[in-house]
Structure formats: structure tokens, C-alpha cells
Design a protein around this motif. Structure first.
Motif, PDB file in Angstrom:
ATOM      1  N   LEU A 161       0.836  -1.209   0.000  1.00  0.00           N
ATOM      2  CA  LEU A 161       0.000   0.000   0.000  1.00  0.00           C
ATOM      3  C   LEU A 161       0.872   1.260   0.000  1.00  0.00           C
ATOM      4  CD1 LEU A 161      -2.942   0.799   0.031  1.00  0.00           C
ATOM      5  CD2 LEU A 161      -2.904   0.702   2.517  1.00  0.00           C
ATOM      6  N   PHE A 162       2.025   1.167   0.612  1.00  0.00           N
ATOM      7  CA  PHE A 162       2.960   2.292   0.642  1.00  0.00           C
ATOM      8  C   PHE A 162       4.275   1.839   0.032  1.00  0.00           C
ATOM      9  CE2 PHE A 162      -0.056   2.917   4.036  1.00  0.00           C
ATOM     10  CZ  PHE A 162      -0.480   4.207   3.800  1.00  0.00           C
ATOM     11  N   PRO A 163       4.252   1.644  -1.297  1.00  0.00           N
ATOM     12  CA  PRO A 163       5.424   1.038  -1.929  1.00  0.00           C
ATOM     13  C   PRO A 163       6.677   1.878  -1.766  1.00  0.00           C
ATOM     14  CG  PRO A 163       3.793   1.676  -3.584  1.00  0.00           C
ATOM     15  CD  PRO A 163       3.217   2.010  -2.260  1.00  0.00           C
ATOM     16  N   TYR A 164       7.764   1.200  -1.532  1.00  0.00           N
ATOM     17  CA  TYR A 164       9.055   1.863  -1.463  1.00  0.00           C
ATOM     18  C   TYR A 164       9.495   2.229  -2.869  1.00  0.00           C
ATOM     19  CZ  TYR A 164      13.959   2.585  -0.386  1.00  0.00           C
ATOM     20  OH  TYR A 164      15.198   3.137  -0.271  1.00  0.00           O
ATOM     21  N   ASN A 165       9.136   1.368  -3.815  1.00  0.00           N
ATOM     22  CA  ASN A 165       9.506   1.519  -5.219  1.00  0.00           C
ATOM     23  C   ASN A 165       8.387   0.943  -6.064  1.00  0.00           C
ATOM     24  OD1 ASN A 165      12.021   2.701  -5.617  1.00  0.00           O
ATOM     25  ND2 ASN A 165      13.108   0.846  -5.067  1.00  0.00           N
ATOM     26  N   ARG A 167       7.213   8.593   0.890  1.00  0.00           N
ATOM     27  CA  ARG A 167       7.711   7.742  -0.175  1.00  0.00           C
ATOM     28  C   ARG A 167       7.366   8.386  -1.501  1.00  0.00           C
ATOM     29  NH1 ARG A 167      11.297   5.266   2.588  1.00  0.00           N
ATOM     30  NH2 ARG A 167      10.572   3.558   3.886  1.00  0.00           N
ATOM     31  N   VAL A 168       8.283   8.316  -2.429  1.00  0.00           N
ATOM     32  CA  VAL A 168       8.010   8.833  -3.753  1.00  0.00           C
ATOM     33  C   VAL A 168       7.843   7.676  -4.718  1.00  0.00           C
ATOM     34  CG1 VAL A 168       8.943  10.142  -5.678  1.00  0.00           C
ATOM     35  CG2 VAL A 168       9.237  10.968  -3.352  1.00  0.00           C
ATOM     36  N   ILE A 169       6.728   7.676  -5.383  1.00  0.00           N
ATOM     37  CA  ILE A 169       6.438   6.607  -6.319  1.00  0.00           C
ATOM     38  C   ILE A 169       6.315   7.231  -7.692  1.00  0.00           C
ATOM     39  CG2 ILE A 169       4.924   4.662  -6.772  1.00  0.00           C
ATOM     40  CD1 ILE A 169       3.662   5.382  -3.987  1.00  0.00           C
ATOM     41  N   VAL A 170       6.979   6.674  -8.668  1.00  0.00           N
ATOM     42  CA  VAL A 170       6.902   7.276  -9.998  1.00  0.00           C
ATOM     43  C   VAL A 170       5.840   6.602 -10.864  1.00  0.00           C
ATOM     44  CG1 VAL A 170       9.186   8.320 -10.098  1.00  0.00           C
ATOM     45  CG2 VAL A 170       8.906   5.909 -10.670  1.00  0.00           C
ATOM     46  N   ALA A 191       1.473   5.396 -10.481  1.00  0.00           N
ATOM     47  CA  ALA A 191       0.292   5.247  -9.641  1.00  0.00           C
ATOM     48  C   ALA A 191       0.067   3.773  -9.319  1.00  0.00           C
ATOM     49  CB  ALA A 191      -0.922   5.819 -10.347  1.00  0.00           C
ATOM     50  N   PRO A 192      -0.254   3.438  -8.067  1.00  0.00           N
ATOM     51  CA  PRO A 192      -0.472   2.031  -7.708  1.00  0.00           C
ATOM     52  C   PRO A 192      -1.505   1.332  -8.594  1.00  0.00           C
ATOM     53  CG  PRO A 192      -0.435   3.400  -5.746  1.00  0.00           C
ATOM     54  CD  PRO A 192      -0.372   4.339  -6.921  1.00  0.00           C
ATOM     55  N   GLU A 193      -2.530   2.080  -9.018  1.00  0.00           N
ATOM     56  CA  GLU A 193      -3.566   1.478  -9.865  1.00  0.00           C
ATOM     57  C   GLU A 193      -2.953   0.991 -11.184  1.00  0.00           C
ATOM     58  OE1 GLU A 193      -3.851   4.906  -8.853  1.00  0.00           O
ATOM     59  OE2 GLU A 193      -4.535   4.071  -6.949  1.00  0.00           O
ATOM     60  N   VAL A 194      -1.998   1.763 -11.689  1.00  0.00           N
ATOM     61  CA  VAL A 194      -1.334   1.402 -12.948  1.00  0.00           C
ATOM     62  C   VAL A 194      -0.480   0.159 -12.731  1.00  0.00           C
ATOM     63  CG1 VAL A 194       0.333   2.169 -14.696  1.00  0.00           C
ATOM     64  CG2 VAL A 194      -1.314   3.796 -13.733  1.00  0.00           C
ATOM     65  N   THR A 195       0.263   0.148 -11.613  1.00  0.00           N
ATOM     66  CA  THR A 195       1.111  -1.005 -11.293  1.00  0.00           C
ATOM     67  C   THR A 195       0.260  -2.262 -11.161  1.00  0.00           C
ATOM     68  OG1 THR A 195       2.486   0.519  -9.997  1.00  0.00           O
ATOM     69  CG2 THR A 195       2.903  -1.826  -9.719  1.00  0.00           C
TER      70      THR A 195
END
Ligand SMILES: [Zn+2]
Length: 172
Positions: free
Chosen positions: A54-58, A143-146, A148-152
Motif C-alpha cells: 500500500l505504501f510502496p518503497y519503489n 515515499r516517492v512513487i513514480v 500510480a499504484p492502480e497502474v502497477t
């Protein structure tokens, strides 16, 4: 710079301070597909699942999770150890294919002192990239994610389905 459009910062602090979904165990809730928690599951196999953190590091930070609420990996039976190892290998295959990271950190956090914030046992698979943005972490405790989790989730769901289909076909 185009990348800014995709730059997402999710702050873990409210979560760490107790603003969690109103469920006893977040991973048990994910396992039973409780609508109170975000469904970021990318693959399910019997009583195990792989979900995006939910809070991805990468991008591509995954967790391999047994549905059973174990709090210590010594509770795993031999068969469960094997299943966890196979799902770990499958996850690495899928991430290699989709994200091509330079390396991984793979492991369990056991006990609060280790940094574990969820007692329900889960294997963390963190892809590591050559040019990570670690700067914001220090500045803002975020955390900076490049991506969106929905896309991942979309990308990985289809990649897992494909890879698992291929693996099943090989075993036959
Ligand atoms: Zn649980």
C-alpha cells in the motif's frame, strides 16, 4: 518535465500514527476482500496471494502473503515454506519482466523493532533501481512513487496471469 505528472507522494505518517482502516488485521481484510481496504492484490493461488504494498518503497514493491494469520515464519509447514518460495520466484520473474530492476531486497520483518508495522506475516519483495529518488524521503518522510499504484496493479495482474499460466503449462 513530464515525469511530474506521474509523481505521487504517499505519506505513511498518518498510517503509522494509527489512521488505519477499521479492521483487526489489514492482511486478513485483504485476504477476505473486505471493501474497507484497498484491493491491490495482483495474484492469488489457493490460500496465498501477492499484493502490491500500500505504501510502496519503489514501483513493483510486492508482498507475498499466506491467508492464514501467522505472526512468525516458524509457524509455516514444509509445504507452506515451499509454496512461499515458489511464489517468491514467480514474483521475481514477473518483476524482472515488467520492471527490469537492477536488484531486489527480499525478506521478512519480524517483530516491531524490525520495522514490521503489520504482525500478519508477509514476505517483502522490493525491486531496486539504479536511479532511485531517495531525496524526498529525507526531506518529507514520504515515499516517492513514480507510478500510480492502480497502474502497477493493472500491469502486474496481467503479467502474473501470463507467467503463472506459462508455469502451469510447463509443469504439465
Ligand atoms: Zn491477519
Amino acid at each position: 518535465m513530464k515525469i511530474e505528472k506521474h509523481l505521487i507522494v504517499r505519506n505513511k505518517l498518518p498510517y503509522a500514527r494509527g489512521k488505519r482502516p477499521p479492521v483487526d488485521c489489514i492482511l486478513c481484510a485483504v485476504a477476505r476482500k473486505d471493501p474497507k481496504v484497498d484491493n491491490l492484490m495482483v495474484y492469488q493461488q489457493g490460500e496465498y496471494f501477492v499484493t502490491l504494498n500500500l505504501f510502496p518503497y519503489n514501483p513493483g514493491h510486492l508482498m507475498v502473503v499466506p491467508e492464514k494469520h501467522y505472526e512468525d515464519l516458524r509457524e509455516f509447514s514444509d509445504g507452506e515454506v515451499l509454496t512461499m518460495a515458489r511464489l517468491q520466484a514467480l514474483s521475481l520473474d514477473v518483476l524482472d519482466q515488467v520492471y527490469r530492476p537492477g536488484g531486489y531486497n527480499v525478506g521478512y520483518n519480524l517483530g516491531k523493532t524490525s520495522g514490521a508495522s503489520i504482525p500478519h506475516i508477509h514476505l517483502q519483495i522490493v525491486p531496486r533501481y539504479q536511479n532511485e529518488v531517495g531525496f524526498f524521503d529525507i526531506l518529507s518522510d514520504s515515499r516517492v512513487i513514480v507510478e500510480a499504484p492502480e497502474v502497477t496493479v493493472e500491469k502486474l495482474r496481467s503479467a502474473f496471469a501470463e507467467a503463472a499460466g506459462g508455469a502451469a503449462a510447463e509443469q504439465d
